[in-house]
Design a protein around this motif. Structure first.
Motif, PDB file in Angstrom:
ATOM      1  N   SER A  22       0.906  -1.075  -0.003  1.00 42.84           N
ATOM      2  CA  SER A  22      -0.176  -0.186   0.084  1.00 42.84           C
ATOM      3  C   SER A  22       0.639   1.183   0.024  1.00 42.84           C
ATOM      4  CB  SER A  22      -0.961   0.095   1.228  1.00 42.84           C
ATOM      5  OG  SER A  22      -0.019   0.284   2.453  1.00 42.84           O
ATOM      6  N   GLY A  23       2.154   1.060   0.353  1.00 42.89           N
ATOM      7  CA  GLY A  23       2.734   2.225   0.546  1.00 42.89           C
ATOM      8  C   GLY A  23       2.748   3.282   1.763  1.00 42.89           C
ATOM      9  N   ASP A  24       1.561   2.826   2.724  1.00 46.04           N
ATOM     10  CA  ASP A  24       1.477   3.195   4.012  1.00 46.04           C
ATOM     11  C   ASP A  24       2.690   3.277   4.938  1.00 46.04           C
ATOM     12  OD1 ASP A  24      -1.077   3.785   3.259  1.00 46.04           O
ATOM     13  OD2 ASP A  24      -1.880   1.812   4.265  1.00 46.04           O
ATOM     14  N   ASP A  25       2.804   4.648   5.624  1.00 41.86           N
ATOM     15  CA  ASP A  25       3.841   4.599   6.816  1.00 41.86           C
ATOM     16  C   ASP A  25       3.347   3.664   7.847  1.00 41.86           C
ATOM     17  OD1 ASP A  25       5.199   6.342   5.292  1.00 41.86           O
ATOM     18  OD2 ASP A  25       4.843   7.985   6.601  1.00 41.86           O
ATOM     19  N   HIS A  57       0.080   7.450  15.862  1.00 42.46           N
ATOM     20  CA  HIS A  57       0.948   8.335  15.058  1.00 42.46           C
ATOM     21  C   HIS A  57       0.955   7.918  13.465  1.00 42.46           C
ATOM     22  CE1 HIS A  57       4.591  10.874  14.270  1.00 42.46           C
ATOM     23  NE2 HIS A  57       5.129   9.364  13.303  1.00 42.46           N
ATOM     24  N   PHE A  58       0.785   6.720  13.358  1.00 38.44           N
ATOM     25  CA  PHE A  58       0.764   6.116  11.848  1.00 38.44           C
ATOM     26  C   PHE A  58      -0.653   5.769  11.217  1.00 38.44           C
ATOM     27  CE2 PHE A  58       4.839   5.125  13.533  1.00 38.44           C
ATOM     28  CZ  PHE A  58       5.569   5.813  12.476  1.00 38.44           C
ATOM     29  N   HIS A  59      -1.456   6.552  12.091  1.00 40.56           N
ATOM     30  CA  HIS A  59      -2.968   6.357  11.671  1.00 40.56           C
ATOM     31  C   HIS A  59      -3.361   5.011  11.395  1.00 40.56           C
ATOM     32  CE1 HIS A  59      -3.150  10.660  11.818  1.00 40.56           C
ATOM     33  NE2 HIS A  59      -1.892  10.584  10.972  1.00 40.56           N
ATOM     34  N   LEU A  60      -2.983   3.792  12.313  1.00 36.49           N
ATOM     35  CA  LEU A  60      -3.404   2.264  11.971  1.00 36.49           C
ATOM     36  C   LEU A  60      -4.604   2.329  12.086  1.00 36.49           C
ATOM     37  CD1 LEU A  60      -0.143   0.825  13.492  1.00 36.49           C
ATOM     38  CD2 LEU A  60      -0.555   1.401  11.140  1.00 36.49           C
ATOM     39  N   GLN A  61      -5.417   1.425  11.110  1.00 37.86           N
ATOM     40  CA  GLN A  61      -6.904   1.213  11.278  1.00 37.86           C
ATOM     41  C   GLN A  61      -7.149  -0.018  11.602  1.00 37.86           C
ATOM     42  OE1 GLN A  61      -9.003   3.856  10.207  1.00 37.86           O
ATOM     43  NE2 GLN A  61      -7.043   4.825  10.199  1.00 37.86           N
ATOM     44  N   GLY A  91      -2.923  -0.217   7.482  1.00 39.71           N
ATOM     45  CA  GLY A  91      -2.223   1.077   7.308  1.00 39.71           C
ATOM     46  C   GLY A  91      -3.580   2.089   6.904  1.00 39.71           C
ATOM     47  N   GLU A  92      -3.036   3.353   6.916  1.00 36.69           N
ATOM     48  CA  GLU A  92      -3.950   4.325   6.984  1.00 36.69           C
ATOM     49  C   GLU A  92      -4.849   3.929   5.904  1.00 36.69           C
ATOM     50  OE1 GLU A  92      -4.024   9.240   7.235  1.00 36.69           O
ATOM     51  OE2 GLU A  92      -2.188   8.366   6.664  1.00 36.69           O
ATOM     52  N   SER A  93      -4.494   3.519   4.760  1.00 38.77           N
ATOM     53  CA  SER A  93      -5.183   3.269   3.568  1.00 38.77           C
ATOM     54  C   SER A  93      -6.410   2.086   3.789  1.00 38.77           C
ATOM     55  CB  SER A  93      -4.340   2.903   2.229  1.00 38.77           C
ATOM     56  OG  SER A  93      -3.987   1.560   2.580  1.00 38.77           O
ATOM     57  N   LYS A  94      -6.500   1.673   4.808  1.00 39.24           N
ATOM     58  CA  LYS A  94      -7.373   0.651   5.011  1.00 39.24           C
ATOM     59  C   LYS A  94      -7.444  -0.400   3.943  1.00 39.24           C
ATOM     60  CE  LYS A  94     -10.300   3.988   7.334  1.00 39.24           C
ATOM     61  NZ  LYS A  94     -11.706   4.425   7.355  1.00 39.24           N
ATOM     62  N   ASP A  95      -6.266  -0.726   3.480  1.00 43.09           N
ATOM     63  CA  ASP A  95      -6.115  -1.753   2.469  1.00 43.09           C
ATOM     64  C   ASP A  95      -6.101  -3.260   3.143  1.00 43.09           C
ATOM     65  OD1 ASP A  95      -5.605  -3.559   0.472  1.00 43.09           O
ATOM     66  OD2 ASP A  95      -3.998  -2.528  -0.410  1.00 43.09           O
ATOM     67  N   HIS A  96      -7.315  -4.107   3.304  1.00 37.91           N
ATOM     68  CA  HIS A  96      -7.297  -5.291   4.015  1.00 37.91           C
ATOM     69  C   HIS A  96      -6.327  -6.329   3.397  1.00 37.91           C
ATOM     70  CE1 HIS A  96     -10.664  -4.062   6.592  1.00 37.91           C
ATOM     71  NE2 HIS A  96     -10.549  -3.134   5.826  1.00 37.91           N
TER      72      HIS A  96
END
Length: 167
Positions: free
Chosen positions: A8-11, A68-72, A131-136
């Motif tokens: 996803s490229g999410d931090d 901090h990393f907006h983990l979902q 990650g933040e993008s919510k890519d499951h």
């Protein structure tokens, strides 16, 4: 150093947190509870003294890394859902490693089952995040609390991360 999800490229995590490598396959990050003031989104250390000094009615305790990393958070993970989720994720990692770092394939195949068994044994105590993008189908982060029942530890598959220097 920032670690990003390879799909996803999410931090996902950075080296500014306490990190430990487990069996060359898992990255363990030690988190802590922090108090978030909902009005201005600032935080303080989550110790009780900090709560009493700055905590208002709109404040809440959160895990620093998750915040901090907006983990979902992924809710309602049953054993069968976890097995399906982790199988798909590990398969994606194995395919990626086969193309980019074929020398690591045996390490991933040997190390993943043991860690997955550990998680299954404590599944009722775990929380799961993306990650933040919510890519499951992308990065899976597993949270387990330490022996003290308070300290959060987040676990990442190393081969599911790529590192980038901070700017």
């Amino acid at each position: 150093m920032i670690y990003k999800d390879i799909f996803s490229g999410d931090d996902m995590i950075s080296d500014s947190f306490s990190l430990r490598y487990i069996d060359d396959i898992i990255l363990e990050a030690k988190g802590k509870m922090i108090l978030i003031d909902a009005a201005d989104q600032t935080h303080t250390d989550g110790r009780p003294s900090a709560v009493s000094e700055s905590g208002g009615e709109d404040s809440k305790l959160v895990i620093d890394i998750v915040h901090h990393f907006h983990l979902q958070e992924l809710a309602d993970i049953t054993p069968s859902k976890f097995v399906a989720l982790i199988r798909g994720y590990v398969r994606r990692i194995v395919a990626y490693v086969r193309q980019t770092h074929p020398q690591n394939i045996d390490k991933v195949r040997a190390g993943a089952p043991g860690f997955i068994r550990k998680v299954l044994a404590k599944l009722h105590e775990c929380q799961f995040f993306t990650g933040e993008s919510k890519d499951h189908e992308a990065g899976l982060v597993i949270l387990m609390y330490g022996d003290d029942g308070i300290t959060p530890f987040l676990y990442y598959f190393l081969d599911g991360l790529k590192s980038e220097k901070k700017v």
